[in-house]
Write a protein that holds these residues in place. Structure first.
Motif: not given
Ligand code: FES
Length: 569
Positions: A84-85, A120-121, A192-193, A199
């Motif tokens: 995601e990032v 991840c998202d 994941t976060c 996520a």
């Molecule tokens: Fe991967 Fe939040 S950056 S789940």
């Protein structure tokens, strides 16, 4: 055995099938290893630049173990990895590409079932959308959340605390040294976060819709239980192939309704509103924003997890995970829905209990009186917009203010911290051209930063409006997904700094105080923003993506179709 899909490639006595068998032998496989067993794809979204999936290579080995023990033959297939990032301009640009890749991987290769690895998202909707379209037996192995971390005694959550600490830094309350020290505290392990970001929202919804083994979604990525769950999922997919338990046999309106009730009870990310519409569309379940609002009615936020609450996903797991939470809203669920373990959701809930009432709250003590999602309409959002009241400031849920309009993220970055900026705490910050077409890809720009001069005065929230999305880890009074977006000629394109906007969440309204005549006049003068001419995949995206209220799927992918089997000559 002859019913297996892979037999179409391998069984006939002709030169083509001879070549298929020959190539499998080329990889060192004995004939009996592929001629008498289901062939199982492990679709793995691991990559060296996908930190939330860093452990999925090892987990694939556990899945293989389970498949082999149950009498199947595993084949690991890499798929687009959407960390995601690090992925720019936004992973949302590529969600549909992943879904297409998954569908075509499963369609084009001799496999009988699939294990989907990701978390991840955008990976979760991407995998599920592709699997629904391919409609082979499949089981989802969620990547699992990262472990908790603490900084100076305080639990810190990935994403949520980044913004909190940045605001403290901007207002002079956090030193540059502390800011650097925090880099190693937010994301302690693979996974994941650890907040209720997109996520965890999507993996928990996937579990509630029956795509995972019971209670799989909240197992921390680094817990040995996660490895066991991966192995068990590998074993289970082999049975699913023999049972022909594919998505079209269990995915329906009731499955989607269970996903929505779960979404509300976990206080999930606003992104889920888009993803759910897209997932449902692939499974032939028409779903609108109004349906989500209606089906979520009366389901309180019970998961006391950041950003709506105060704990992290590891705490949620110790409290009993999703089964503990679903037990609390069982009257809101269709308990007869089938799940991938071959039992109904109701069967799986039997015996589930909560171990920590502070983390998974009883119905009598919800985390917030406000709901996880509210849909807004009005002359500023004729096709709808959303807000997350449970993560917003209560006093802003009914608010009128003067608009301060930014035409792009570059415009915002250039001006937001200008000491001369004409802004106060009641101003409504507006960002446009951040939607599916405008950005393009609809990035997570919707949590507009608070101007530095207001941070210094102690302001920590303002009403913000955009046609963008917001990270599920973020919070604040942010109206998102305004549709139609500005780049498509929606009214957001027509407003000017100084116009007065009325937000009334209880009434479901978002309006600008402009007459129809004034709006029509401005529309006559409006010209769309011309971006760089697109090429390649971005062109495909811009030509076919739908608006946020329609799920942002491609118009040629949405809706049910009979899966097309490839011709094998
Ligand atoms: Fe991967 Fe939040 S950056 S789940």
């Amino acid at each position: 055995m002859d019913d297996l899909r892979s037999r179409r490639w391998l069984a006939p006595d002709n030169t083509r099938s001879f070549a298929h068998r020959q190539r499998l032998q080329q990889m060192g496989l004995r004939r009996e290893e592929f001629m008498s067993r289901p062939l199982i794809a492990i679709v793995n979204t691991w990559s060296d630049l996908s930190p939330c999936h860093a452990h999925l290579r090892e987990r694939a080995e556990a899945v293989k173990r389970g498949i082999l023990q149950a009498g199947g033959m595993p084949f690991e297939l890499p798929a687009l990895s959407l960390g995601e990032v690090l992925v720019k301009p936004t992973t949302m640009l590529y969600r549909n590409l992943l879904s297409m890749e998954v569908e075509e991987l499963l369609r084009s290769l001799p496999v009988d079932g699939a294990v989907l690895l990701g978390g991840c998202d955008k990976t979760v909707p991407g995998l599920l959308m592709g699997a629904l379209s391919a409609d082979l037996p499949c089981i989802f192995v969620p990547a699992g959340p990262m472990l908790n971390d603490r900084y100076r005694g305080e639990k810190v959550g990935a994403g949520t605390h980044t913004r909190k600490f940045w605001d403290e830094r901007q207002s002079g309350h956090l030193s540059g040294r502390e800011w650097i020290a925090l880099e190693s505290h937010m994301s302690r392990t693979p996974g994941t976060c650890n907040t209720m970001g997109t996520a965890s929202t999507m993996t928990l919804i996937a579990e509630a819709m029956g795509f995972t083994l019971p209670n799989a979604a909240s197992i921390p990525a680094m817990d040995s239980a996660h490895t066991r769950m991966a192995s068990e999922s590998g074993a289970r997919i082999v049975d699913m192939v023999w049972e022909d338990l594919k998505p079209s046999t269990f995915f329906n309106e009731k499955t989607v309704a269970n996903g929505i009730a779960t979404y509300m009870a976990i206080g999930g990310s606003t992104n889920a509103a888009i993803h759910l519409i897209a997932i449902a569309g692939r499974g032939n379940v028409p779903l609108s924003l109004d349906d989500i609002q209606r089906l979520g009615e009366g389901v309180p936020v019970l998961a006391n997890v950041l950003p709506s609450g105060s704990n992290l996903m590891e705490d949620f797991y110790y409290a009993g995970g999703l089964l503990a939470l679903l037990q609390r809203i069982h009257d809101k669920l269709a308990l007869d829905c089938m799940t991938v373990n071959g039992h109904t959701l109701g069967d799986n809930l039997e015996g589930a209990q909560c171990e920590d009432n502070e983390v998974v709250r009883p119905r009598s003590q919800p985390v917030s009186a406000a709901r996880a999602l509210a849909v807004l309409r009005g002359n500023l959002a004729p096709s709808g917009a959303v807000i997350k009241p449970s993560a917003a400031s209560e006093h802003f849920l009914k608010h009128s203010g003067r608009a301060l309009v930014f035409d792009s993220m570059a415009d915002l970055n250039a001006r937001i911290d200008d000491p001369e900026l004409d802004v106060d705490a009641n101003t409504i910050l507006v960002l446009r051209n951040g939607g599916p077409l405008g950005a393009p890809g609809m990035p997570e720009w919707g949590n507009l930063p608070i101007p530095k001069k207001l941070l210094e005065k102690g302001v920590r929230d303002m009403v913000r409006i955009s046609d963008s999305r917001m990270s599920g880890t973020h919070y604040g009074t942010c109206v998102l997904h305004v549709a139609p977006e500005a780049a498509a000629g929606g009214p957001l394109a027509l407003i000017r700094t100084g116009d007065v906007i009325d937000l009334d969440v209880a009434a479901g309204r978002l309006d600008v105080r402009l007459s129809d005549e004034e709006l029509a006049q401005r529309r006559a003068q409006w010209r769309p923003v011309v971006n760089m001419p697109p090429r390649g995949y971005t062109k495909l995206f811009l030509d076919h993506v739908t608006q946020a209220n329609e799920g942002c799927d491609f118009d040629f992918l949405a809706g049910w179709h009979e899966p097309v089997e490839p011709s094998i000559y």
